[in-house]
Scaffold this motif. Structure first.
Motif, PDB file in Angstrom:
ATOM      1  N   GLN A  10      -3.453 -14.487-140.729  1.00  0.00           N
ATOM      2  CA  GLN A  10      -2.944 -15.038-139.259  1.00  0.00           C
ATOM      3  C   GLN A  10      -3.862 -14.497-138.071  1.00  0.00           C
ATOM      4  O   GLN A  10      -4.231 -15.344-137.277  1.00  0.00           O
ATOM      5  CB  GLN A  10      -1.552 -14.629-139.061  1.00  0.00           C
ATOM      6  CG  GLN A  10      -0.693 -15.180-140.006  1.00  0.00           C
ATOM      7  CD  GLN A  10       0.936 -14.801-139.878  1.00  0.00           C
ATOM      8  OE1 GLN A  10       1.045 -13.954-138.782  1.00  0.00           O
ATOM      9  NE2 GLN A  10       1.870 -15.032-140.446  1.00  0.00           N
ATOM     10  N   GLU A  11      -4.396 -13.351-138.062  1.00  0.00           N
ATOM     11  CA  GLU A  11      -5.317 -12.860-137.065  1.00  0.00           C
ATOM     12  C   GLU A  11      -6.533 -13.688-136.974  1.00  0.00           C
ATOM     13  O   GLU A  11      -7.074 -14.094-135.783  1.00  0.00           O
ATOM     14  CB  GLU A  11      -5.623 -11.604-137.206  1.00  0.00           C
ATOM     15  CG  GLU A  11      -4.302 -10.567-136.847  1.00  0.00           C
ATOM     16  CD  GLU A  11      -5.008  -9.034-136.936  1.00  0.00           C
ATOM     17  OE1 GLU A  11      -6.069  -8.658-136.619  1.00  0.00           O
ATOM     18  OE2 GLU A  11      -3.929  -8.182-137.260  1.00  0.00           O
ATOM     19  N   ALA A  34      -5.707 -16.956-135.726  1.00  0.00           N
ATOM     20  CA  ALA A  34      -5.486 -17.138-134.132  1.00  0.00           C
ATOM     21  C   ALA A  34      -7.032 -16.980-133.352  1.00  0.00           C
ATOM     22  O   ALA A  34      -7.373 -17.791-132.346  1.00  0.00           O
ATOM     23  CB  ALA A  34      -4.874 -15.938-133.851  1.00  0.00           C
ATOM     24  N   ARG A  63      -8.551 -20.591-133.701  1.00  0.00           N
ATOM     25  CA  ARG A  63      -7.691 -21.484-132.702  1.00  0.00           C
ATOM     26  C   ARG A  63      -8.268 -21.299-131.303  1.00  0.00           C
ATOM     27  O   ARG A  63      -8.394 -22.370-130.436  1.00  0.00           O
ATOM     28  CB  ARG A  63      -6.269 -21.319-132.762  1.00  0.00           C
ATOM     29  CG  ARG A  63      -5.845 -21.986-134.165  1.00  0.00           C
ATOM     30  CD  ARG A  63      -4.349 -21.614-134.129  1.00  0.00           C
ATOM     31  NE  ARG A  63      -3.553 -22.530-135.063  1.00  0.00           N
ATOM     32  CZ  ARG A  63      -2.537 -22.357-135.815  1.00  0.00           C
ATOM     33  NH1 ARG A  63      -1.725 -21.402-135.234  1.00  0.00           N
ATOM     34  NH2 ARG A  63      -2.044 -22.945-136.874  1.00  0.00           N
ATOM     35  N   ARG A  64      -8.420 -20.126-130.702  1.00  0.00           N
ATOM     36  CA  ARG A  64      -8.770 -19.498-129.547  1.00  0.00           C
ATOM     37  C   ARG A  64     -10.389 -20.159-129.455  1.00  0.00           C
ATOM     38  O   ARG A  64     -10.720 -20.878-128.501  1.00  0.00           O
ATOM     39  CB  ARG A  64      -8.913 -18.045-129.410  1.00  0.00           C
ATOM     40  CG  ARG A  64      -7.647 -17.574-129.035  1.00  0.00           C
ATOM     41  CD  ARG A  64      -7.717 -16.018-128.446  1.00  0.00           C
ATOM     42  NE  ARG A  64      -8.003 -15.045-129.679  1.00  0.00           N
ATOM     43  CZ  ARG A  64      -7.445 -14.725-130.435  1.00  0.00           C
ATOM     44  NH1 ARG A  64      -5.781 -14.731-130.532  1.00  0.00           N
ATOM     45  NH2 ARG A  64      -7.744 -13.684-131.556  1.00  0.00           N
TER      46      ARG A  64
END
Length: 64
Positions: free
Chosen positions: A43-44, A47, A50-51
């Motif tokens: 998940q990290e 993330a 996605r950034r």
């Protein structure tokens, strides 16, 4: 008649769902998506991806 939107892959920002997981008919029942969403480390990483994708979009399409 309106065309239905193509589902987007939740783990590959900006890419459509290509049904890469056997037996999947979209992101809603993809084993890869499920696995990523269950793992805090993945998940990290997602993330961060996605950034990065959002930043690329901002450079391509700056706001008015």
């Amino acid at each position: 008649m309106a065309r239905r939107p193509d589902p987007q892959c939740p783990v590959r920002p900006g890419d459509p769902c290509s049904l890469c997981y056997p037996g999947a008919d979209g992101p809603q029942n993809c084993g890869l998506v499920w696995q990523v969403m269950q793992d805090p480390d993945l998940q990290e990483i997602l993330a961060e991806k996605r950034r990065e994708y959002a930043e690329r979009l901002r450079r391509i399409r700056p706001s008015a």
